[in-house]
Design an enzyme around this catalytic site. Structure first.
Site: not given
Ligand code: SDX
Length: 385
Positions: A322, A268
């Protein structure tokens, strides 16, 4: 270009003040107007929470009844809109149907033509009526399309059921049990608002140009569909069904992570702790799993969670809303591609609440880009290019 601060994805950037909700990402806490989400999920109804988000206080009996009466009257949608969604291919994604239906509704709103123009944000009463109409009609669009693609008769809305119970009634053609209704109502409360998430922010960007609430909500629906946002609940359940059993979870997760792929339902932008909404939904998933013979699915989810927290918990990656919402909807018998539309019929309360609040002191939302292209290009005529 001289060095300027660059905030890709607006990470950590504060773009407005708001009193609707607050997320303590480190502690994993969420409040709506000062009330803990745990209290609201347990003790309030979605209608009370909608009122709280839009008007800043929990309604008294008369305020609540007046709003519920208006909403119940507004649940039906014009037959022309029914016609439009009936013309869409049956395999259209329900989020696309919802987006199309809300767009079409705008042509039938009695208040919109009267207030459309450069002062649209000053017509608070009319915008509240428009907002309640949209909120009341979105579940009908989702339920009608579901019945159409199943080849079933439409089940028209009832006025004597709650917002949540009426949605299930229109989907199933039978009144939901008390537990089913309570769980749906609780799920709508949990998803109602969440600060400056992508879809809410997009609604505000649209509204900041003094466009209208229908256009804002269409922006929100379009944004929420993405699997990195609301679409994660559908993707997370499909993943759990693909894994199939708890003993396959570790290998599946480790392989995905090795391929630098993301596990839907985890991580998140703000929570770096367990999402409190996931914690609440997990309790209901466990209860429903026993009652609906879905223990294998729930145990598979527990194993995925265990492995993910073991591998990425140190990076602040935990289950988000989710991960468990999809399991609960699946166990209620709701089709997987309707999960995100359910998220939308809940979040519309937050979308409209934030637009109404932002319109109080509207400022056009218009950031900048750091230009990285060439300068001073000489134009060369087509003949010699
Ligand atoms: C919702 O914003 C809100 O409030 C959203 C929400 C709401 O109520 O409106 O809460 C609802 O959208 C919840 C989130 C649902 N999405 C997912 O579950 C999709 C999977 N999650 C990721 O794509 C990610 O966690 C995000 C997009 C939700 C957040 O990403 P950020 O904050 O931009 O973090 P990032 O993409 O920069 O990731 C940081 C690191 C990365 O690794 P490195 O490049 O540093 O090595 O963490 C890793 C990412 O690859 N990472 C994950 C991961 N989430 C982040 N690795 C594996 N699986 C994951 N789910």
């Amino acid at each position: 270009m001289s060095e300027v601060p660059l905030h890709i994805g607006l990470r950590g950037i504060y773009v407005a003040k708001s009193s609707l909700s607050y997320i303590d990402g480190a502690a994993g806490k969420l409040i709506y107007r000062g009330y803990a989400i745990e209290d609201l999920a347990e003790k309030a109804s979605y209608e009370e929470v909608l009122y709280l988000l839009w008007f800043g206080k929990l309604p008294n009996k008369k305020e609540l009844e007046d709003m519920k009466t208006f909403m119940a009257e507004e649940r039906e949608i014009p037959e022309q809109v029914v016609e439009i969604i009936s013309k869409l291919p049956k395999d259209t994604h329900p989020m696309d149907v919802l987006r199309t239906g809300v767009s079409a509704l705008s042509g039938f709103d009695p208040d919109l033509p009267k207030i459309w123009g450069p002062k649209i944000n000053e017509y608070k009463e009319e915008n509240v009526r428009i907002g309640l109409r949209i909120t009341s009609k979105m579940p009908t669009i989702v339920a009608y399309f579901y019945r159409m693609r199943e080849g079933k008769e439409l089940v028209h809305p009832r006025k004597d059921l709650s917002h949540a119970a009426n949605f299930l009634y229109m989907m199933w053609g039978r009144e939901p049990t008390e537990l089913e209704g309570k769980i749906m109502d609780m799920a709508l409360i949990l998803h109602a608002d969440h600060g400056a998430n992508a879809s809410t922010f997009n609604c505000m960007v649209t509204a900041s140009t003094l466009s209208d609430l229908y256009s804002s909500v269409v922006s929100g629906i379009s944004t929420l569909k993405g699997p990195w946002h609301g679409g994660a609940n559908e993707a997370a359940l499909r993943m759990l069904l693909e894994i199939g059993s708890p003993d396959r979870a570790r290998e599946y997760v480790e392989e995905k992570l090795r391929r630098k792929e993301r596990i839907m339902g985890f991580g998140h932008r703000v929570y770096k702790a367990y999402d409190p909404r996931a914690r609440i939904l997990k309790k209901y998933a466990e209860k429903l799993a026993k009652e609906t013979g879905n223990e294998n699915l729930f145990q598979t989810a527990l194993e995925v969670e265990k492995v993910m927290v073991e591998l990425l918990g140190g990076k602040g990656i935990f289950p988000n809303v989710d991960f468990y919402s999809g399991q609960v909807y699946h166990m209620l018998g709701i089709p997987t591609d309707l999960f995100t539309p359910i998220f939308a019929i809940s979040r519309v309360a937050g979308w409209i609440g934030h637009v109404l609040e932002y319109w109080e002191e509207n400022v056009l939302i218009r950031p900048r880009f750091v230009y990285t292209g060439p300068m001073h290009q000489e134009f060369v005529p087509l003949e010699v290019r």
